[in-house]
Design a protein around this motif. Structure first.
Motif, mmCIF file in Angstrom:
data_model
loop_
_atom_site.group_PDB
_atom_site.id
_atom_site.type_symbol
_atom_site.label_atom_id
_atom_site.label_comp_id
_atom_site.label_asym_id
_atom_site.label_seq_id
_atom_site.Cartn_x
_atom_site.Cartn_y
_atom_site.Cartn_z
ATOM 1 N N VAL A 38 -19.503 -3.944 -5.361
ATOM 2 C CA VAL A 38 -19.050 -2.674 -5.942
ATOM 3 C C VAL A 38 -18.256 -1.945 -4.865
ATOM 4 C CG1 VAL A 38 -19.760 -0.497 -7.002
ATOM 5 C CG2 VAL A 38 -21.117 -2.581 -7.406
ATOM 6 N N SER A 39 -17.008 -1.619 -5.200
ATOM 7 C CA SER A 39 -16.119 -0.989 -4.222
ATOM 8 C C SER A 39 -15.497 0.272 -4.797
ATOM 9 C CB SER A 39 -15.005 -1.956 -3.824
ATOM 10 O OG SER A 39 -15.544 -3.123 -3.251
ATOM 11 N N HIS A 40 -15.010 1.094 -3.887
ATOM 12 C CA HIS A 40 -14.307 2.319 -4.252
ATOM 13 C C HIS A 40 -12.848 2.141 -3.851
ATOM 14 C CE1 HIS A 40 -13.905 6.959 -3.667
ATOM 15 N NE2 HIS A 40 -13.477 6.582 -4.854
ATOM 16 N N ALA A 41 -11.972 2.032 -4.861
ATOM 17 C CA ALA A 41 -10.532 1.970 -4.608
ATOM 18 C C ALA A 41 -10.037 3.411 -4.523
ATOM 19 C CB ALA A 41 -9.824 1.213 -5.730
ATOM 20 N N LEU A 42 -9.610 3.810 -3.336
ATOM 21 C CA LEU A 42 -9.246 5.197 -3.075
ATOM 22 C C LEU A 42 -7.804 5.492 -3.463
ATOM 23 C CD1 LEU A 42 -10.781 5.112 0.485
ATOM 24 C CD2 LEU A 42 -11.765 6.325 -1.458
ATOM 25 N N ASP A 43 -7.589 6.679 -4.038
ATOM 26 C CA ASP A 43 -6.231 7.119 -4.353
ATOM 27 C C ASP A 43 -5.450 7.405 -3.072
ATOM 28 O OD1 ASP A 43 -6.732 6.971 -7.088
ATOM 29 O OD2 ASP A 43 -7.304 9.081 -7.238
ATOM 30 N N ALA A 44 -6.096 8.067 -2.107
ATOM 31 C CA ALA A 44 -5.440 8.453 -0.849
ATOM 32 C C ALA A 44 -5.330 7.256 0.084
ATOM 33 C CB ALA A 44 -6.250 9.560 -0.166
ATOM 34 N N GLN A 45 -4.354 7.309 0.968
ATOM 35 C CA GLN A 45 -4.159 6.232 1.940
ATOM 36 C C GLN A 45 -5.403 6.126 2.818
ATOM 37 O OE1 GLN A 45 -1.518 4.423 1.452
ATOM 38 N NE2 GLN A 45 -2.118 2.972 2.999
ATOM 39 N N GLY A 46 -5.860 4.910 3.042
ATOM 40 C CA GLY A 46 -7.045 4.687 3.864
ATOM 41 C C GLY A 46 -7.121 3.232 4.287
ATOM 42 N N ALA A 47 -8.188 2.900 4.951
ATOM 43 C CA ALA A 47 -8.379 1.541 5.469
ATOM 44 C C ALA A 47 -8.928 0.618 4.379
ATOM 45 C CB ALA A 47 -9.343 1.580 6.650
ATOM 46 N N ILE A 48 -8.797 -0.672 4.628
ATOM 47 C CA ILE A 48 -9.403 -1.689 3.771
ATOM 48 C C ILE A 48 -10.663 -2.164 4.488
ATOM 49 C CG2 ILE A 48 -9.123 -3.950 2.680
ATOM 50 C CD1 ILE A 48 -7.243 -1.755 1.567
ATOM 51 N N ASP A 49 -11.793 -1.979 3.839
ATOM 52 C CA ASP A 49 -13.081 -2.413 4.374
ATOM 53 C C ASP A 49 -13.027 -3.928 4.617
ATOM 54 O OD1 ASP A 49 -15.823 -3.233 4.636
ATOM 55 O OD2 ASP A 49 -16.457 -1.475 3.489
ATOM 56 N N PRO A 50 -13.392 -4.403 5.827
ATOM 57 C CA PRO A 50 -13.358 -5.844 6.099
ATOM 58 C C PRO A 50 -14.191 -6.662 5.105
ATOM 59 C CG PRO A 50 -13.723 -4.629 8.133
ATOM 60 C CD PRO A 50 -13.789 -3.629 7.016
ATOM 61 N N LEU A 53 -11.986 -7.731 1.904
ATOM 62 C CA LEU A 53 -10.680 -8.375 2.076
ATOM 63 C C LEU A 53 -10.333 -9.322 0.924
ATOM 64 C CD1 LEU A 53 -10.627 -9.052 5.928
ATOM 65 C CD2 LEU A 53 -9.338 -7.337 4.633
ATOM 66 N N GLU A 54 -11.297 -10.100 0.457
ATOM 67 C CA GLU A 54 -11.039 -11.016 -0.671
ATOM 68 C C GLU A 54 -10.718 -10.218 -1.932
ATOM 69 O OE1 GLU A 54 -13.045 -14.661 -3.219
ATOM 70 O OE2 GLU A 54 -14.224 -13.713 -1.644
ATOM 71 N N LEU A 55 -11.470 -9.163 -2.170
ATOM 72 C CA LEU A 55 -11.229 -8.306 -3.326
ATOM 73 C C LEU A 55 -9.855 -7.641 -3.216
ATOM 74 C CD1 LEU A 55 -12.447 -7.125 -5.921
ATOM 75 C CD2 LEU A 55 -13.433 -5.319 -4.518
ATOM 76 N N ASP A 56 -9.502 -7.180 -2.034
ATOM 77 C CA ASP A 56 -8.197 -6.556 -1.805
ATOM 78 C C ASP A 56 -7.064 -7.539 -2.095
ATOM 79 O OD1 ASP A 56 -6.321 -4.514 -0.752
ATOM 80 O OD2 ASP A 56 -6.104 -5.941 0.900
ATOM 81 N N ALA A 57 -7.203 -8.781 -1.645
ATOM 82 C CA ALA A 57 -6.176 -9.790 -1.894
ATOM 83 C C ALA A 57 -5.993 -10.017 -3.395
ATOM 84 C CB ALA A 57 -6.548 -11.100 -1.198
ATOM 85 N N HIS A 58 -7.060 -9.938 -4.122
ATOM 86 C CA HIS A 58 -7.026 -10.127 -5.579
ATOM 87 C C HIS A 58 -6.440 -8.903 -6.285
ATOM 88 C CE1 HIS A 58 -8.432 -12.245 -9.166
ATOM 89 N NE2 HIS A 58 -8.774 -11.074 -9.644
ATOM 90 N N LEU A 59 -6.778 -7.716 -5.789
ATOM 91 C CA LEU A 59 -6.393 -6.470 -6.465
ATOM 92 C C LEU A 59 -4.974 -5.985 -6.163
ATOM 93 C CD1 LEU A 59 -9.469 -4.094 -6.119
ATOM 94 C CD2 LEU A 59 -8.555 -5.087 -8.212
#
Length: 148
Positions: A38-50, A53-59
């Protein structure tokens, strides 16, 4: 004569046990391990939680967001038709239930209390992502990865 009967009985038992072993090896698995993130995709610019990373690559190919923070990681080990329940950060309940395992993957019934109720077939080891709903300054995102 008695020796022949015993040998025939032992041979029949060995054949039966051998066939039973072959039949059970061909049976589909009856349990599914599901990794839930379960993750929080933030509207504001921020870091990608290590851890995300797999979820980020998919999203990142499908959605716009500024940062991604992993809030919860759970490993569920469920039998067919067993319901796994998680409490989401927004207070709603997330439920997942494996219905069937076949050559095309596992059929999962997935719901987020009050917002989503669907069935989906997911291949072994493949990540599927569900955008749950608005949460604080962004959206909740749920990643499911079954292993069987």
């Amino acid at each position: 004569m008695l020796l022949r009967r015993r040998m025939a009985g032992a041979l029949a038992a060995a054949v039966w046990l051998g066939l039973a072993g072959v039949a059970s090896a061909a049976d589909p698995p009856r349990r599914v391990a599901i990794d839930v993130t379960v993750s929080h995709a933030l509207d504001a610019q921020g870091a990608i939680d290590p851890r995300g990373l797999e979820l980020d690559a998919h999203l990142k190919r499908q959605f716009r967001y500024g940062g991604l923070k992993v809030l919860q990681v759970e490993h569920l080990d469920l039998a067919l038709d067993q319901v796994g329940v998680l409490q989401l950060p927004n207070g709603r309940k997330f439920r997942v239930r494996p219905l069937d395992i076949g050559s095309e993957g596992v059929l999962l019934s997935v719901s987020v209390q009050g917002t989503l109720w669907t069935d989906m077939r997911v291949r072994n080891g493949h990540l599927v992502v569900i955008g749950a709903e608005r949460y604080e300054a962004g959206k909740l995102v749920i990643g499911l990865e079954p292993h069987f």
